[in-house]
Scaffold this active site. Structure first.
Site, PDB file in Angstrom:
ATOM      1  N   CYS A 186       1.032  -1.120  -0.169  1.00 21.05           N
ATOM      2  CA  CYS A 186      -0.009  -0.108   0.108  1.00 21.05           C
ATOM      3  C   CYS A 186       0.933   1.243  -0.026  1.00 21.05           C
ATOM      4  O   CYS A 186       2.037   1.290   0.181  1.00 21.05           O
ATOM      5  CB  CYS A 186      -0.933   0.162   1.184  1.00 21.05           C
ATOM      6  N   GLU A 211      -0.084  -0.842  15.331  1.00 17.52           N
ATOM      7  CA  GLU A 211      -0.417   0.507  14.998  1.00 17.52           C
ATOM      8  C   GLU A 211      -1.772   1.151  16.012  1.00 17.52           C
ATOM      9  O   GLU A 211      -1.713   2.087  16.450  1.00 17.52           O
ATOM     10  CB  GLU A 211      -1.265   0.418  13.475  1.00 17.52           C
ATOM     11  N   SER A 236       1.099 -11.066   9.094  1.00 16.37           N
ATOM     12  CA  SER A 236       0.505  -9.692   8.633  1.00 16.37           C
ATOM     13  C   SER A 236      -1.052  -9.812   8.878  1.00 16.37           C
ATOM     14  O   SER A 236      -1.750 -10.851   8.203  1.00 16.37           O
ATOM     15  CB  SER A 236       1.058  -9.645   7.181  1.00 16.37           C
TER      16      SER A 236
END
Lengths: 291, 291
Positions: free
Chosen positions: A23, A137, A229
């Site tokens: 991304c 995150e 992931s």
């Protein structure tokens, strides 16, 4: 959303999902890391692996950029790269006190979520983060979200303050976010204000939509990306939930010829941390098997 | 929510809903109007009837306070009372230019909705008002809500801007508001921000809840209030939808003895514009019939 169709002589089709792979934020972080690797001589580290992909991490090591799990006093760190996921505020402040150069490769979408969390907390909102509390995150965003902040990952809504601000982990699927927001609204009888900022990453949601579209029309889906992931795992789960036979692999070597013997169309998608060269190797391997 | 139970000798019960009748804003506006009537000599008018109840309007007329449909040049207006619903911004500005005293009896909850509409519009939000576009309160709020504002009264959601601010007509039922907010969230695929302020009047929602509770346990509901009062009509609709026999009346004279002959419990509720003396008359009339 146009996907690339690769036909072969045996009338088997390989359909590559548009937007599969890196991304914007990951590509940017990796470009920064390789750029640093080329221009700096020694003492370059990333705080945690730059992305959830062992191949990229290995390539960077060969160029002298090493991943650190924790800041250690022994290591002679001259330059520290912060990866796309971002880091908690306290860690950032800790690093700033040290004698080292900081190169911040936090994804701008994540940075925006961190800023909005801080703004909402400062303005007196209880910050509600829709996402996975274990994800780095989210841990980063959470650190900016004030003392009342909570993370929600399902439609079980806890008791909340009367004034809440909602943000999302950038890679959450929109459908799940909508479900949780509906439950949240239904659970509120006396509220003052609900403020929802969309912090979802456009690239991630487009990849999810494109993957869903391809998965609907193929016999087999191959999802390429690190097993650790979150967003690759999410792609694999999406395909499995749609009832299509799905394999989640990290590289071309894992492909078994038998998987593709009795089928006509194969779909390929890849998570945000999967480099193009690995996708290319997967396509080449499949072509080799069906030719 | 405790309701008042009035027992009589024939073992018929009358249950009066807690909070039936004047809400805070209406009570305040009427108190202001009667106070003005007592202290001012002539030229006192209300812009529109002070509340949706002909009995109150008649009582005020007897004291020299007259309702005006429109501002007229002929009338010698010295003092103008703005009713609880509020008025559009343009009309307020028009009045301010004239040589008359303005007494603003707009309900503070409505005033807050007007201010929030203006604040949201100024900050670049498209203002979405959940309510009835024909209602004077909504027309007032709408006038503060900027050029992009829209009124929504059902789950059919039009195309909206990316940054929207939602407020509600103060007397809307919470269940309906939640339904519309859910549909609104489900209809959004690319949004920037959704900011929801709760502008519902607490008194109204508590009266609705208390009415629902009573209606569940009685044989008959009598809903007292003006036929043109939106919130009284809403109470009557709620009771009917619950399957309980319901009569919407404006005063005690409308009660038919036959209604209460073969039943044991009678529930009474009243809209925000129904004065206590009318409720008392209704109770007395029922007592007269069953004694």
């Amino acid at each position: 959303m146009i996907s690339c169709i690769i036909k072969n002589s045996m009338q088997k089709n390989i359909v590559l999902v548009e937007g599969a792979g890196f991304c914007f934020g990951v590509k940017r972080a990796i470009d920064i890391a390789f750029d640093v690797a080329r221009n700096y001589k020694e003492g370059v580290f990333t705080l945690g692996p730059i992305i959830h992909n062992p191949h990229v991490v290995e390539k960077l090591k060969e160029l002298g950029v090493y991943p650190l799990e924790e800041l250690s006093k022994e290591k002679s760190i001259k330059t520290l790269i912060i990866r796309a996921h971002g880091i908690p505020k306290e860690k950032f402040n800790e690093i700033k006190q040290k004698d080292m150069e900081i190169i911040d490769a936090t994804c701008p979408f994540v940075k925006r979520a961190q800023s909005l969390a801080e703004k909402l907390a400062t303005e007196g909102y209880q910050v509600v983060i829709i996402g996975d509390r274990e994800h780095p995150e989210v841990q980063g965003i959470f650190s900016y979200a004030g003392p009342d902040a909570i993370v929600i990952n399902s439609s079980e809504i806890p008791i909340l303050n009367k004034k809440i601000g909602i943000i999302q982990q950038t890679t959450q699927p929109l459908t799940k976010v909508k479900e949780i927001m509906n439950e949240l609204i239904n659970s509120r009888n006396e509220f003052e204000e609900i403020r929802i900022f969309n912090t979802l990453c456009n690239f991630t949601s487009k990849r999810l939509q494109a993957t869903e579209k391809v998965a609907r029309n193929v016999d087999l889906m191959i999802v390429v990306g690190g097993k650790n992931s979150a967003n690759t795992t999410q792609l694999a789960r999406l395909c499995k939930n749609m009832g299509v036979k799905t394999y989640h692999i990290e590289n071309a070597q894992e492909i078994n010829k038998e998987w593709i013997e009795c089928i006509t169309t194969i779909g390929i998608t890849a998570g945000a941390s999967t480099p193009q060269w690995i996708i290319d190797e997967v396509i080449d391997k499949i072509k080799e098997f069906i030719n």
